[in-house]
Write an enzyme that holds these catalytic residues in place. Structure first.
Site, PDB file in Angstrom:
ATOM      1  N   CYS A 113       0.764  -1.347  -0.038  1.00 12.01           N
ATOM      2  CA  CYS A 113       0.001   0.088   0.111  1.00 12.01           C
ATOM      3  C   CYS A 113       0.819   1.651  -0.304  1.00 12.01           C
ATOM      4  O   CYS A 113       1.398   1.714  -1.228  1.00 12.01           O
ATOM      5  CB  CYS A 113      -0.940   0.330   1.068  1.00 12.01           C
ATOM      6  N   HIS A 216      -3.395  -4.786   0.331  1.00 13.39           N
ATOM      7  CA  HIS A 216      -3.267  -5.698   1.229  1.00 13.39           C
ATOM      8  C   HIS A 216      -3.529  -7.320   1.357  1.00 13.39           C
ATOM      9  O   HIS A 216      -3.578  -7.616   2.380  1.00 13.39           O
ATOM     10  CB  HIS A 216      -3.786  -4.615   2.596  1.00 13.39           C
ATOM     11  N   GLU A 218      -1.329  -9.270   2.971  1.00 15.72           N
ATOM     12  CA  GLU A 218      -1.944 -10.402   4.198  1.00 15.72           C
ATOM     13  C   GLU A 218      -3.000 -10.098   4.969  1.00 15.72           C
ATOM     14  O   GLU A 218      -3.242 -10.707   5.767  1.00 15.72           O
ATOM     15  CB  GLU A 218      -1.138  -8.930   5.744  1.00 15.72           C
TER      16      GLU A 218
END
Length: 244
Positions: A113, A216, A218
């Site tokens: 990001c 993102h 994750e």
């Protein structure tokens, strides 16, 4: 058992209030969990530019995280600061120092990001300061639905490192940004775009592993997100083995 490579993660910084009456650092737990799940040993990096080289002497890979702030346009010749731009100067000073140091060492780097945007700047690129003012008919890149859900899809550039890692022509991604990469920097290439043309990822083939994504991974909103963290940690493991 193969040793876990040491992965440094940059922290966010907050002013007094909420968690503490004094200034404090913060980072979502899923950043650390995603690195650990990929086989890395995650460690947090407080913001002291004078310690950047000492950190890098010990790290095997660097992950530059995102946050609710922007890169100062003065760092990339972006002209006057847009009214929506929010700075965290201490954080950016540290992150640009350690990121440039990691690139000089050819250490594996992953930018997520805002980290992807800073990677573009470190490579000599530029940013769009506010997507709604610069991109006609732009998507809602600050998606209204939860970040645990996809906001839109991105098309991956064939033949890029990201495309090889993911093994598919497109991905569903979450989206939490009002800025984006304009030019990726000398030698860097765009590896993903949104349907409105906004840059969603970049990489530099001149480095061992130099990759940035605007979303993102994750959060793992796409089944292929884990492959991005896996590839980054594996590159750090290989780099550590060669340095030993």
């Amino acid at each position: 058992m193969t040793a876990r490579p040491l992965i440094g993660l940059t922290l966010d910084a907050e002013e007094p209030g909420g968690y503490s009456k004094l200034p404090w650092y913060a980072l979502r737990r899923n950043y650390f969990g995603a690195v650990a799940a990929a086989g890395g040993l995650p460690v947090a990096l407080p913001h002291d530019p004078a310690l950047a080289d000492a950190y890098l002497d010990r790290l095997d890979g660097l992950l530059v995280t995102g946050g609710a702030f922007d890169v100062d346009p003065a760092l990339y010749g972006g002209g006057d600061r847009h009214e929506t731009v929010v700075l965290k100067e201490g954080r950016t000073a540290f992150e640009i120092e350690i990121l440039r140091g990691a690139l000089r060492r050819d250490m594996p780097v992953l930018g997520i990001c805002g980290g992807e945007q800073l990677l573009a700047v470190a490579l000599g690129g530029t940013l769009i300061q506010h997507i709604p003012d610069a991109v006609p008919d732009a998507l809602a890149h600050e998606q209204p639905n939860p970040r645990t859900e996809p906001g839109h899809e991105v098309a991956l550039t064939p033949g890029t490192l990201l495309s090889r890692i993911v093994g598919a022509p497109s991905m569903a991604v979450n989206s939490a940004h009002h800025q984006a990469v304009d030019r990726p920097g000398e030698g860097a290439i765009v590896n993903a775009r949104a349907p409105d043309g906004v840059v969603e990822g970049l990489e530099h083939p001149g480095y061992r592993f130099c990759l940035g994504v605007q979303w993102h991974p994750e959060y793992r909103v796409d089944a292929r997100d884990g492959a991005i963290l896996d590839a980054f940690v594996e590159a750090a493991r290989v780099a550590a083995r060669h340095a030993a």
